[in-house]
Design a protein around this motif. Structure first.
Motif, short mmCIF file in Angstrom:
data_model
loop_
_atom_site.label_atom_id
_atom_site.label_comp_id
_atom_site.label_asym_id
_atom_site.label_seq_id
_atom_site.Cartn_x
_atom_site.Cartn_y
_atom_site.Cartn_z
N TYR A 153 65.14 134.85 25.02
CA TYR A 153 64.07 134.34 25.78
C TYR A 153 63.56 133.05 25.33
CZ TYR A 153 59.48 134.45 28.00
OH TYR A 153 58.27 134.12 28.82
N THR A 154 63.38 132.21 26.27
CA THR A 154 62.96 131.01 26.40
C THR A 154 61.79 130.52 27.09
OG1 THR A 154 64.64 130.10 28.01
CG2 THR A 154 65.19 129.88 25.79
N LEU A 155 61.06 129.35 26.93
CA LEU A 155 60.04 128.87 27.68
C LEU A 155 60.60 127.48 28.40
CD1 LEU A 155 57.09 128.68 25.11
CD2 LEU A 155 57.82 130.81 26.63
N PHE A 156 60.37 127.81 29.78
CA PHE A 156 60.84 126.81 30.88
C PHE A 156 60.37 125.50 30.87
CE2 PHE A 156 61.35 125.01 35.04
CZ PHE A 156 62.69 125.51 35.55
N ASN A 157 61.32 124.39 30.71
CA ASN A 157 60.99 123.23 30.81
C ASN A 157 61.92 122.20 31.76
OD1 ASN A 157 58.55 122.79 28.84
ND2 ASN A 157 60.06 123.61 27.57
N LYS A 158 61.34 121.96 32.78
CA LYS A 158 62.39 121.03 33.60
C LYS A 158 61.42 119.75 34.05
CE LYS A 158 65.80 121.33 37.49
NZ LYS A 158 66.21 122.31 38.53
N ASN A 159 62.03 118.82 34.05
CA ASN A 159 61.55 117.45 34.29
C ASN A 159 61.26 117.53 35.79
OD1 ASN A 159 60.64 114.76 33.84
ND2 ASN A 159 62.41 113.90 35.16
N GLY A 160 59.86 117.09 36.17
CA GLY A 160 59.43 117.07 37.63
C GLY A 160 59.01 118.41 38.24
N GLU A 161 59.51 119.63 37.42
CA GLU A 161 59.25 120.81 37.96
C GLU A 161 58.12 121.55 37.30
OE1 GLU A 161 61.55 125.01 39.08
OE2 GLU A 161 62.74 122.92 39.09
N ARG A 162 58.05 121.95 36.07
CA ARG A 162 57.15 122.63 35.32
C ARG A 162 57.57 122.61 33.91
NH1 ARG A 162 57.61 128.15 34.16
NH2 ARG A 162 59.16 129.06 35.25
N GLY A 163 56.64 122.79 32.92
CA GLY A 163 56.80 122.65 31.52
C GLY A 163 55.88 121.65 30.92
N GLY A 164 55.93 121.46 29.62
CA GLY A 164 55.26 120.55 28.98
C GLY A 164 55.26 120.81 27.36
N ASN A 165 54.78 119.95 26.45
CA ASN A 165 54.66 119.92 25.26
C ASN A 165 56.03 119.99 24.41
OD1 ASN A 165 51.93 120.22 25.67
ND2 ASN A 165 51.67 122.11 25.03
N VAL A 166 57.31 119.93 24.97
CA VAL A 166 58.28 120.08 24.14
C VAL A 166 58.40 118.73 23.40
CG1 VAL A 166 59.92 119.33 25.86
CG2 VAL A 166 60.76 121.01 23.93
N ASP A 167 58.04 117.70 23.95
CA ASP A 167 57.99 116.49 23.21
C ASP A 167 57.54 116.35 21.92
OD1 ASP A 167 58.67 116.07 26.11
OD2 ASP A 167 58.31 113.68 25.74
N ARG A 168 56.56 117.19 21.62
CA ARG A 168 55.83 117.42 20.15
C ARG A 168 57.09 117.49 19.28
NH1 ARG A 168 50.41 117.84 19.67
NH2 ARG A 168 51.10 119.10 17.35
N THR A 169 58.28 118.20 19.56
CA THR A 169 59.25 118.58 18.54
C THR A 169 59.65 117.06 17.89
OG1 THR A 169 61.13 118.60 20.15
CG2 THR A 169 59.82 120.69 19.56
N TRP A 170 59.74 116.05 18.84
CA TRP A 170 60.01 114.84 18.23
C TRP A 170 58.92 113.96 17.73
CZ3 TRP A 170 61.27 116.11 23.57
CH2 TRP A 170 62.36 116.58 23.76
N ASN A 171 57.67 114.04 18.53
CA ASN A 171 56.69 113.29 18.34
C ASN A 171 56.13 113.36 17.04
OD1 ASN A 171 56.82 111.88 20.65
ND2 ASN A 171 55.48 113.31 21.67
#
Length: 522
Positions: free
Chosen positions: A272-290
């Motif tokens: 089970y995962t949380l959906f992230n796709k550029n231009g479609e929906r998702g968000g916040n996964v960038d925090r893993t690098w930031n």
């Protein structure tokens, strides 16, 4: 219709647990209550799914599960990362009911529960209803784990926000979640890793495993007990997931496929995962690098969080999970095209390099200092170590191929965790032999490039969970279940009071819900 969903998402945080609301909120609730003709349950279901992103993707829930442990620390770096000591308090176990993470996470998880419940009011089909109930059960599980109780709006309180939500205590919440999951499993799709972002049968079974495994800790956090019948449920569910044939432990060199930008097509483990796709929906996964990356790295970040050297030392030198050069399609840097092959995932320690020139990087202030991440880190850093203290874990390979939202789906449940839970259930008295438990763990270790166990203790299993699941949001729960959360570790003294085994109910929530009662000691 999209405007309605935007208004809904903006309003819901303020009306979830509070008895009063604005005229806009009242009008919108009235529109929802008029009937089903104006509201599409599919859109509401997407809202429910999306609301998991904030607490999970290295933010609120994640901080409370990881920064509170030996796996992660968010040190104050001069004027950065102080936030009135909010992060330090989580690591030091000195939080109180007014810490920002207490209320923010409580509201976010409560929002998920509400958003999922609303779907059920608008004639969803059987699968949509089952997906919504899974999402709600997951958020309820986290609420129970973190706060020991679960506020729930249903019946009259769902329709009338002047009525305070009921509050389920631990046993009531456990019974509710187990009943929900058992009722919906047959209506959930039979998806594998490629569509792990949709609630599915094996995701429900994995969540049930976690409920049964942690049940004794939820009911008695200071002295957990593990009933044989609960452990056998864990083992049964694990074997059902394995027998589905949908999952396998990642091949050698492929551990980071599970966290890659195209992990929806590469992973053999993700349940089970949380959906992230550029231009479609998702968000916040960038925090893993930031949150971890120095300003001069590519990707650059906010130069903050890191792990502790004792945790890092749990890994052997040849353990793939510790860090490798990972060759993946979304790496458009010279590190790949010119075959520099500098480590780009895992734990970053020591001198760092520019992935475009292959030259050593320097710090920002002073610019004459090498950018070399040290093993040593303190809860407050200063002087020459301000920017360089602490080993930095980067588990999700950066998606260089897009600008904006990255495509990495956030991992909630993985097959490796399922096997580790089964092994633990055996060691805790479930049906099976110690040799079987050892074999389950070795089936993971053999593909990670490390030596196999000849036997297995609970302490060794806890360390293996630390290695396999680092920074995935399970460490606090594991330490509590294994009776080690109150111990001292680097930059944290032993807890003098077992009250910290459960977080306080946020003061703001007690003020608006008379059914909430603060835990002893807070």
């Amino acid at each position: 219709m999209k405007l309605k969903y935007i208004i809904y998402a903006c309003c819901i945080n303020s009306i979830l647990l509070v008895g009063s609301c604005t005229k806009l909120e009242e009008n919108f609730k009235g529109e929802l209550q008029e009937g089903t003709s104006n509201v599409d349950p599919a859109g509401l279901l997407i809202t429910a799914y999306n609301s998991l992103n904030t607490p999970y993707q290295q933010d609120q829930r994640w901080v409370m599960q990881e920064i509170s442990t030996d796996a992660a620390i968010a040190p104050t770096r001069g004027g950065d990362w102080d936030d009135n000591g909010m992060h330090r308090a989580i690591h030091l176990h000195s939080w109180n009911a007014d810490n920002g993470y207490m209320n923010n996470t409580f509201v976010s998880l409560g929002t998920v529960i509400y958003n999922a419940t609303i779907v059920l009011n608008y004639n969803p089909n059987a699968q949509q209803a089952a997906e919504a109930r899974f999402v709600r059960s997951l958020a309820m599980f986290d609420m129970l784990d973190l706060y020991g109780v679960v506020p729930l709006r249903q019946g009259e309180s769902l329709a009338d926000f002047r009525i305070a939500p009921e509050v389920l205590k631990a046993q009531e919440a456990i019974d509710y979640i187990v009943k929900e999951l058992n009722e919906i499993i047959n209506s959930l799709p039979d998806n594998g890793p490629a569509e792990a972002y949709v609630a599915n049968k094996n995701a429900a079974k994995t969540l049930l495993m976690k409920v049964y495994l942690n049940k004794g800790a939820f009911l008695n956090r200071q002295t957990p007990t593990f009933a044989a019948e609960d452990m056998n449920q864990v083992i049964r569910l694990s074997k059902e997931i394995s027998s589905s044939g949908k999952y396998s432990i990642s091949s050698p060199g492929k551990y980071f496929d599970n966290f890659a930008p195209d992990n929806d097509t590469k992973s053999t483990e993700n349940i089970y995962t949380l959906f992230n796709k550029n231009g479609e929906r998702g968000g916040n996964v960038d925090r893993t690098w930031n949150t971890i990356a120095h300003y001069n790295l590519n990707p650059g970040g906010w130069n903050g969080w890191c792990t502790l050297s004792d945790y890092y030392d749990k890994f052997s030198a040849n353990d793939e999970r510790k860090g490798i050069y990972y060759n993946y399609a979304a790496d458009t840097t010279s590190n790949k095209s010119k075959n520099f092959r500098r480590q780009n995932v895992g734990f970053f320690a020591g001198q760092q390099y520019n992935w475009s020139t292959n030259k050593p990087l320097m710090a920002r202030n002073p610019a004459t200092a090498p950018l070399s991440f040290s093993r040593e880190v303190t809860i407050r850093t200063s002087g020459a170590t301000l920017e360089t203290a602490g080993i930095r874990p980067m588990k999700y390979a950066f998606d260089y191929a897009v600008t904006g939202q990255r495509n990495n789906d956030w991992v909630v449940f993985r097959y490796a965790d399922v096997l580790l839970m089964e092994a633990e259930a055996i060691l805790r008295g479930g049906t099976g032999s110690p040799a079987e438990a050892t074999a389950l763990v070795n089936s993971i270790r053999t593909n990670r490039g490390v030596s196999l166990f000849t036997s297995l203790t609970l302490d060794e299993l806890l360390d293996e969970r630390a290695r396999e699941l680092y920074w995935e949001g399970w460490r606090r729960q594991d330490l509590i279940r294994f009776g080690k959360f109150l111990l001292a570790w680097q930059e944290k003294q032993a807890d003098p009071d077992p009250k910290t085994l459960v977080y306080p109910i946020p003061s703001q929530q007690i003020a608006v819900n008379p059914n909430l009662i603060q835990h002893n000691g807070y």
